[in-house]
Design a protein around this motif. Structure first.
Motif, PDB file in Angstrom:
ATOM      1  N   LEU A 364       0.829  -1.197   0.000  1.00 61.21           N
ATOM      2  CA  LEU A 364       0.000   0.000   0.000  1.00 61.21           C
ATOM      3  C   LEU A 364       0.864   1.248   0.000  1.00 61.21           C
ATOM      4  CD1 LEU A 364      -2.761  -0.918   2.621  1.00 61.21           C
ATOM      5  CD2 LEU A 364      -2.977  -0.916   0.136  1.00 61.21           C
ATOM      6  N   ASP A 365       0.383   2.245  -0.704  1.00 61.86           N
ATOM      7  CA  ASP A 365       1.005   3.569  -0.666  1.00 61.86           C
ATOM      8  C   ASP A 365       0.041   4.476   0.082  1.00 61.86           C
ATOM      9  OD1 ASP A 365       2.485   5.834  -1.053  1.00 61.86           O
ATOM     10  OD2 ASP A 365       1.920   6.096  -3.169  1.00 61.86           O
ATOM     11  N   LEU A 366       0.105   4.431   1.427  1.00 62.90           N
ATOM     12  CA  LEU A 366      -0.872   5.120   2.255  1.00 62.90           C
ATOM     13  C   LEU A 366      -0.598   6.616   2.316  1.00 62.90           C
ATOM     14  CD1 LEU A 366      -1.238   2.629   5.246  1.00 62.90           C
ATOM     15  CD2 LEU A 366      -2.770   2.924   3.291  1.00 62.90           C
ATOM     16  N   VAL A 367      -1.635   7.381   2.045  1.00 65.55           N
ATOM     17  CA  VAL A 367      -1.563   8.841   2.138  1.00 65.55           C
ATOM     18  C   VAL A 367      -2.875   9.305   2.754  1.00 65.55           C
ATOM     19  CG1 VAL A 367      -1.352  11.013   0.890  1.00 65.55           C
ATOM     20  CG2 VAL A 367      -0.073   9.014   0.108  1.00 65.55           C
ATOM     21  N   GLU A 368      -2.803  10.231   3.688  1.00 63.31           N
ATOM     22  CA  GLU A 368      -4.024  10.763   4.292  1.00 63.31           C
ATOM     23  C   GLU A 368      -4.663  11.735   3.312  1.00 63.31           C
ATOM     24  OE1 GLU A 368      -5.520  12.402   8.615  1.00 63.31           O
ATOM     25  OE2 GLU A 368      -3.629  13.152   7.804  1.00 63.31           O
ATOM     26  N   PRO A 392     -28.379   5.983 -14.574  1.00 65.09           N
ATOM     27  CA  PRO A 392     -27.931   7.157 -13.809  1.00 65.09           C
ATOM     28  C   PRO A 392     -27.196   6.754 -12.538  1.00 65.09           C
ATOM     29  CG  PRO A 392     -30.289   6.811 -13.509  1.00 65.09           C
ATOM     30  CD  PRO A 392     -29.845   5.803 -14.525  1.00 65.09           C
ATOM     31  N   ILE A 393     -26.138   7.480 -12.201  1.00 65.36           N
ATOM     32  CA  ILE A 393     -25.374   7.239 -10.973  1.00 65.36           C
ATOM     33  C   ILE A 393     -25.562   8.441 -10.058  1.00 65.36           C
ATOM     34  CG2 ILE A 393     -23.094   6.841  -9.969  1.00 65.36           C
ATOM     35  CD1 ILE A 393     -22.233   5.566 -12.568  1.00 65.36           C
ATOM     36  N   HIS A 394     -26.097   8.192  -8.861  1.00 60.07           N
ATOM     37  CA  HIS A 394     -26.315   9.245  -7.880  1.00 60.07           C
ATOM     38  C   HIS A 394     -25.258   9.117  -6.786  1.00 60.07           C
ATOM     39  CE1 HIS A 394     -30.807   8.909  -9.176  1.00 60.07           C
ATOM     40  NE2 HIS A 394     -30.097   9.632 -10.028  1.00 60.07           N
ATOM     41  N   ALA A 395     -24.335  10.065  -6.747  1.00 60.28           N
ATOM     42  CA  ALA A 395     -23.284  10.065  -5.729  1.00 60.28           C
ATOM     43  C   ALA A 395     -23.666  11.071  -4.656  1.00 60.28           C
ATOM     44  CB  ALA A 395     -21.931  10.400  -6.340  1.00 60.28           C
ATOM     45  N   ASP A 396     -24.110  10.588  -3.508  1.00 61.00           N
ATOM     46  CA  ASP A 396     -24.530  11.438  -2.386  1.00 61.00           C
ATOM     47  C   ASP A 396     -23.428  11.390  -1.345  1.00 61.00           C
ATOM     48  OD1 ASP A 396     -25.820  12.926  -0.533  1.00 61.00           O
ATOM     49  OD2 ASP A 396     -27.413  11.477  -0.104  1.00 61.00           O
ATOM     50  N   LEU A 397     -22.515  12.348  -1.389  1.00 60.44           N
ATOM     51  CA  LEU A 397     -21.340  12.360  -0.523  1.00 60.44           C
ATOM     52  C   LEU A 397     -21.435  13.498   0.475  1.00 60.44           C
ATOM     53  CD1 LEU A 397     -18.581  11.727  -3.218  1.00 60.44           C
ATOM     54  CD2 LEU A 397     -19.815  10.055  -1.835  1.00 60.44           C
ATOM     55  N   PRO A 398     -20.749  13.394   1.634  1.00 61.67           N
ATOM     56  CA  PRO A 398     -20.766  14.486   2.618  1.00 61.67           C
ATOM     57  C   PRO A 398     -20.211  15.771   2.012  1.00 61.67           C
ATOM     58  CG  PRO A 398     -19.892  12.473   3.583  1.00 61.67           C
ATOM     59  CD  PRO A 398     -20.007  12.223   2.121  1.00 61.67           C
ATOM     60  N   ASN A 399     -20.659  16.898   2.563  1.00 63.20           N
ATOM     61  CA  ASN A 399     -20.196  18.188   2.040  1.00 63.20           C
ATOM     62  C   ASN A 399     -18.920  18.662   2.713  1.00 63.20           C
ATOM     63  OD1 ASN A 399     -21.164  18.762   4.540  1.00 63.20           O
ATOM     64  ND2 ASN A 399     -22.806  20.148   3.877  1.00 63.20           N
ATOM     65  N   VAL A 400     -18.302  17.817   3.525  1.00 64.75           N
ATOM     66  CA  VAL A 400     -17.008  18.131   4.129  1.00 64.75           C
ATOM     67  C   VAL A 400     -16.076  16.961   3.884  1.00 64.75           C
ATOM     68  CG1 VAL A 400     -17.922  19.669   5.900  1.00 64.75           C
ATOM     69  CG2 VAL A 400     -17.765  17.217   6.342  1.00 64.75           C
ATOM     70  N   GLY A 401     -14.787  17.237   3.988  1.00 65.82           N
ATOM     71  CA  GLY A 401     -13.803  16.206   3.705  1.00 65.82           C
ATOM     72  C   GLY A 401     -13.809  15.079   4.723  1.00 65.82           C
ATOM     73  N   VAL A 402     -13.508  13.879   4.235  1.00 67.98           N
ATOM     74  CA  VAL A 402     -13.391  12.691   5.080  1.00 67.98           C
ATOM     75  C   VAL A 402     -11.965  12.182   4.950  1.00 67.98           C
ATOM     76  CG1 VAL A 402     -14.267  10.386   5.573  1.00 67.98           C
ATOM     77  CG2 VAL A 402     -15.817  12.139   4.672  1.00 67.98           C
ATOM     78  N   LEU A 403     -11.100  12.596   5.878  1.00 66.42           N
ATOM     79  CA  LEU A 403      -9.687  12.254   5.791  1.00 66.42           C
ATOM     80  C   LEU A 403      -9.445  10.821   6.254  1.00 66.42           C
ATOM     81  CD1 LEU A 403      -8.068  15.547   7.103  1.00 66.42           C
ATOM     82  CD2 LEU A 403      -8.442  14.814   4.738  1.00 66.42           C
ATOM     83  N   VAL A 404      -8.850  10.033   5.369  1.00 69.73           N
ATOM     84  CA  VAL A 404      -8.583   8.627   5.638  1.00 69.73           C
ATOM     85  C   VAL A 404      -7.222   8.296   5.044  1.00 69.73           C
ATOM     86  CG1 VAL A 404      -9.353   6.256   5.251  1.00 69.73           C
ATOM     87  CG2 VAL A 404     -11.043   8.070   5.537  1.00 69.73           C
ATOM     88  N   TYR A 405      -6.489   7.414   5.716  1.00 68.58           N
ATOM     89  CA  TYR A 405      -5.246   6.895   5.152  1.00 68.58           C
ATOM     90  C   TYR A 405      -5.587   5.762   4.188  1.00 68.58           C
ATOM     91  CZ  TYR A 405      -2.400   9.480   8.508  1.00 68.58           C
ATOM     92  OH  TYR A 405      -1.780  10.464   9.226  1.00 68.58           O
ATOM     93  N   PHE A 406      -5.256   5.933   2.894  1.00 65.00           N
ATOM     94  CA  PHE A 406      -5.559   4.891   1.917  1.00 65.00           C
ATOM     95  C   PHE A 406      -4.647   5.035   0.706  1.00 65.00           C
ATOM     96  CE2 PHE A 406      -8.370   8.448   0.979  1.00 65.00           C
ATOM     97  CZ  PHE A 406      -8.234   8.620  -0.386  1.00 65.00           C
TER      98      PHE A 406
END
Length: 574
Positions: A364-368, A392-406
């Motif tokens: 893995l090349d983990l980056v936050e 149709p693809i409906h992407a309902d994502l939060p309006n703030v960032g979700v910081l994750v190491y991935f």
């Protein structure tokens, strides 16, 4: 501490109910305890039945014997009394009374040991020549009117016998008997003679026999229980050792073996287990070697095919750039060639990725980073295919960032493969992409409302080269490795992918990812979203958005917020 307090404390520590409950639990849990309890119960029941039958038989026999003995003793007493009366030389009433008194005393003293009392009276009460005599007036009432009447009305000097129950030395209902007859004494017209016998000693003997039988029954039951326990212990203990070794073997210790300590059937079981373990070890080694050879073959072939495929790609691109110069048939051939080469390249790339994972080289090349970015990238990459299919693809994502190491490349590939699979089976119905996160984990949801799958096919969706319906047209040109690679990428992140599906309702994937894979996997109870347990329905617990235990998740770092409020309501989303 007073005696009452001590008894109360001991009573609290010891409880028959708690002991019985513990014993029942042990019987349910242990074959050895269950068998011993059953054998002891059967043995005790048989012993009790045998004892009851024996006691009835012994009691009947003993009472018959003592009754016969009482009759014999009474006959001897009658003979003795009649001899005394016949040899007596008396002339007045005083002498008559004295003779009867002496006779009663003599019969009592010389009688049997169980003789309780002697009763003599004149048969003709009107003569008043003899006053009734009893050696123990306490028991006069034991001579009932029935036997008195029978003796008084008898004219042949027969002996009458009547069983009774008497009270002796503070004991009640002691068995006994009254015997009566008439003695011939011409001067007074005859004497009624009654003798009372007690069977107390025989009753004591019966009681002692009963106690002895009870003791023998209990001792026999305990002895049988101990013998059965020891016998079963000798059988079950080595079987338990075999079972424990089997569990150790199943846990991965392939060198676990059972010591062969016996030469009977248990020894055969021990030896058979070891033989089986050796055979399994050999088969596992063969399969591992074959798997390694297969993986090397796939890896080598994939690498070797890259060069010729690249050459074919270049030639195809050249033909593609000049296809407008060709006639329609040749132009269509060039398009088909280009499409198949693209599919071939994708398959080689997937095979190379699988071979790297199998070889243990995947890293893995983990980056936050904001987890929304790879989701958007994946949606954009499949948008052309989705438009072509009318999905149709409906992407309902939060309006703030979700910081994750991935590893961004792998997360994009996970979502892209899930979306490509959903597009294939959506049948013009929409696809929902959502995101949930808390302090420990993030969950990506991809759901379609298409044809779905039967429940028996769901466990196979991540198998390599597996297809739920091979007859379906695969417009995406899939290799059958996409979902397997997606699961591999999720596991590299210490996560997983869970799926549920219903025919006619669609398929739902949840990608579980820890916020920091370096901290290990996240327990199910700490996930922000999961499928409902105990059911196969397309239903979840938790909610989408950003939250932590139903409260806003504000994690600040250097004065900047890392997350914000949930973008949707929580609980029971469908």
């Amino acid at each position: 501490m007073s005696g009452d307090e001590l008894r109360i404390r001991i009573g609290r520590r010891f409880s028959w109910r708690r002991l019985l409950k513990s014993g029942r639990a042990e019987v349910r849990r242990s074959l050895q305890a269950r068998t011993v309890a059953m054998v002891v119960a059967v043995t005790l029941a048989v012993a009790v039945i045998f004892s009851i039958v024996s006691m009835v038989s012994v009691r009947t026999t003993l009472l018959n014997q003592v009754s016969m003995q009482a009759r014999n003793d009474f006959s001897n007493m009658v003979q003795q009394a009649q001899t005394g009366l016949d040899s007596a030389d008396v002339s007045d009433s005083v002498q008559y009374q004295q003779l009867v008194n002496n006779l009663a005393s003599s019969l009592q003293n010389e009688g049997a040991s169980n003789l309780v009392s002697v009763y003599l009276s004149g048969k003709d009460d009107e003569s008043r020549l003899i006053v009734p005599v009893s050696t123990d007036p306490t028991y006069e009432d034991a001579v009932t009117d029935d036997i008195r009447t029978a003796v008084a009305s008898d004219t042949h000097s027969r002996v009458f016998y009547q069983p009774i129950a008497i009270d002796v030395e503070n004991r009640t209902d002691v068995p006994g008997a009254v015997l009566g007859t008439t003695l011939d004494f011409g001067a007074v017209g005859g004497i009624e003679f009654f003798a009372l016998f007690s069977y107390e000693s025989q009753e004591n003997s019966l009681t002692q026999i009963q106690l002895n039988l009870i003791s023998v029954c209990l001792a026999l039951s305990v002895l049988v229980g101990i013998v059965v326990w020891l016998t079963l212990h000798g059988i079950i203990r080595p079987v338990g050792v075999v079972a424990a070794t089997a569990e150790t073997f199943a846990a991965g210790d392939l060198d676990a073996r059972v010591p062969v300590t016996r030469k009977d059937e248990i020894g055969s079981l021990q030896d058979s287990f070891n033989t089986m373990a050796d055979a399994l070890n050999q088969k596992i080694d063969e399969l591992e070697e074959a798997g390694a050879m297969q993986r090397r073959f796939v890896s080598d072939v994939s690498h070797e095919l890259r060069t010729p495929v690249t050459t074919m790609r270049m030639a195809s691109d050249l033909l593609e750039s000049r296809k407008d110069e060709y006639d329609p048939i040749t132009r269509r051939t060039v398009e088909l060639l280009s499409g198949q080469i693209n599919r071939f390249q994708d398959m080689l790339a997937d095979l190379l990725e699988i071979s790297r994972y199998d070889a243990g080289y995947a890293a893995l090349d983990l980056v936050e980073t904001d987890l929304r970015d790879p989701i958007r990238d994946a949606v954009e990459q499949v948008s052309g295919l989705a438009q072509a299919k009318g999905v149709p693809i409906h992407a309902d994502l939060p309006n703030v960032g979700v910081l994750v190491y991935f590893d961004s490349r792998r997360i994009v590939r996970i979502v892209r493969n899930l979306l490509a699979n959903a597009i294939d089976f959506a049948e013009d119905k929409p696809i929902d992409v959502r995101l949930a996160a808390n302090r420990r984990a993030a969950v990506i949801s991809v759901r379609d409302y298409g044809v779905g799958m039967p429940h028996d096919q769901v466990p196979h969706v991540f198998d390599r080269f597996w297809r739920g319906d091979p007859s379906r047209a695969r417009t995406t040109g899939g290799t059958g490795l996409g979902l397997s690679i997606a699961m591999t990428d999720a596991k590299l992140h210490q996560g997983s992918i869970r799926v549920r599906s219903e025919l006619g309702e669609g398929t739902w994937f949840l990608v579980m990812l820890p916020r920091d894979p370096r901290l290990g996997a996240v327990p199910d109870n700490e996930l922000p979203v999961d499928f409902e347990r105990g059911t196969r329905r397309l239903a979840i617990t938790g909610g989408f958005g950003i939250a932590d235990n139903r409260s806003a998740d504000y994690i600040k770092r250097e004065g900047k917020p890392r997350a914000s409020e949930s973008a949707s309501t929580r609980g029971g989303a469908r």
